[in-house]
Write an enzyme that holds these catalytic residues in place. Structure first.
Site, mmCIF file in Angstrom:
data_model
loop_
_atom_site.group_PDB
_atom_site.id
_atom_site.type_symbol
_atom_site.label_atom_id
_atom_site.label_comp_id
_atom_site.label_asym_id
_atom_site.label_seq_id
_atom_site.Cartn_x
_atom_site.Cartn_y
_atom_site.Cartn_z
ATOM 1 C CG ASP A 153 -1.689 1.150 1.648
ATOM 2 O OD1 ASP A 153 -2.186 1.826 0.510
ATOM 3 O OD2 ASP A 153 -1.251 1.726 2.621
ATOM 4 C CG ASP A 157 -2.498 2.720 6.519
ATOM 5 O OD1 ASP A 157 -2.897 3.783 6.692
ATOM 6 O OD2 ASP A 157 -2.619 2.350 5.250
ATOM 7 C CB SER A 158 -6.742 1.794 5.360
ATOM 8 O OG SER A 158 -6.167 3.028 5.768
ATOM 9 C CG ASP A 209 -1.802 7.838 0.182
ATOM 10 O OD1 ASP A 209 -0.883 9.021 0.348
ATOM 11 O OD2 ASP A 209 -2.168 7.282 -0.949
#
Length: 247
Positions: free
Chosen positions: A9, A195-196, A11
């Site tokens: 990923d 992270d999401s 961002d």
């Protein structure tokens, strides 16, 4: 070598909070590629927003953009694209207008929001993703309830304050699986890092699912390993610990 593909990923993962790739992370990605590991960007960003970072790292491998709606055979050669039904885009835009929340809509032709939205675009453009952003938790919940009443949507986020919507069944896991087919690899040979919530499917499907130290709690809870944060070279740590373990 157990893991042959590192799916990253961008961002909150590859990029620091300043939206840069740190020198140490870039160095270790270079070591991984030199050792024959494929490094694949797997992002919710559009192609135009992602490819400069792939070029910066010198990547020649396939790339997953727009949360899996696009798979690039090489960073500049499109392999597959999943398009949205324009009626669903119209419905999602109507929800944004009703609640007065910030939205964005990705099309092959460009990115649109309330500043440049034109209803005539619905018929002329090829749509690939829709998103909402609001820090009002109650409003986010109302939007989610409305979205869940609709069919044909894959609902995730790239921060606790937004929703990102792709066509149903399209996510980073499906994109990375396509990359594996292109490279002759199996998902068991993949390390997926994020992270999401838009990383969750990939983290669960990969041979090794890694959450960043700054990841949302649900992502950390479903990961096999939690690395350091995006500002503390968490990707370099993953490469040292799981890929180039002899160094």
């Amino acid at each position: 070598m157990r893991y042959r593909l590192l799916a990253l990923d961008m961002d909150g993962t590859l990029l620091t909070d300043n939206h840069e790739i740190s020198p140490r992370t870039a160095e270790w990605i270079g070591k991984a590629t030199a050792a024959g590991v494929h490094v694949c960007l797997s992002t919710g960003r559009s192609f135009d927003e992602a490819v400069p970072f792939g070029d910066q790292l010198g990547l020649k491998t396939p790339m997953v953009t727009v949360n899996g709606s696009e798979v690039w055979k090489t960073p500049h050669e499109l392999y597959r694209r999943e398009l949205f039904d324009k009626e669903l885009i119209a419905q999602m835009h109507a929800i944004a207008a009703e609640y007065g929340v910030w939205f964005w809509a990705y099309a092959v032709e460009g990115t649109y929001n309330e500043r440049n939205w034109d209803p005539a675009l619905l018929d002329t453009n090829q749509w690939i993703k829709f998103g909402y952003h609001t820090e009002d938790a109650e409003l986010r919940h109302k939007i989610l309830m409305r979205l869940q009443e609709m069919d044909g949507l894959e609902i995730t986020n790239s921060s606790p304050y937004n929703y990102e919507i792709n066509p149903q069944g399209v996510n980073k896991a499906t994109g990375i699986k396509t990359v594996c087919e292109l490279l002759g690899l199996d998902m068991s040979q993949v390390i997926a890092v994020g992270d999401s919530l838009n990383d969750l499917a990939a983290i669960q499907a990969a041979g090794l699912g890694v959450a960043m130290g700054n990841a949302q709690l649900a992502v950390q809870e479903n990961a096999d390993y939690v690395t350091s944060s995006n500002n503390d070279d968490g990707i370099a740590e993953v490469i040292q610990k799981f890929i180039l373990t002899e160094e």
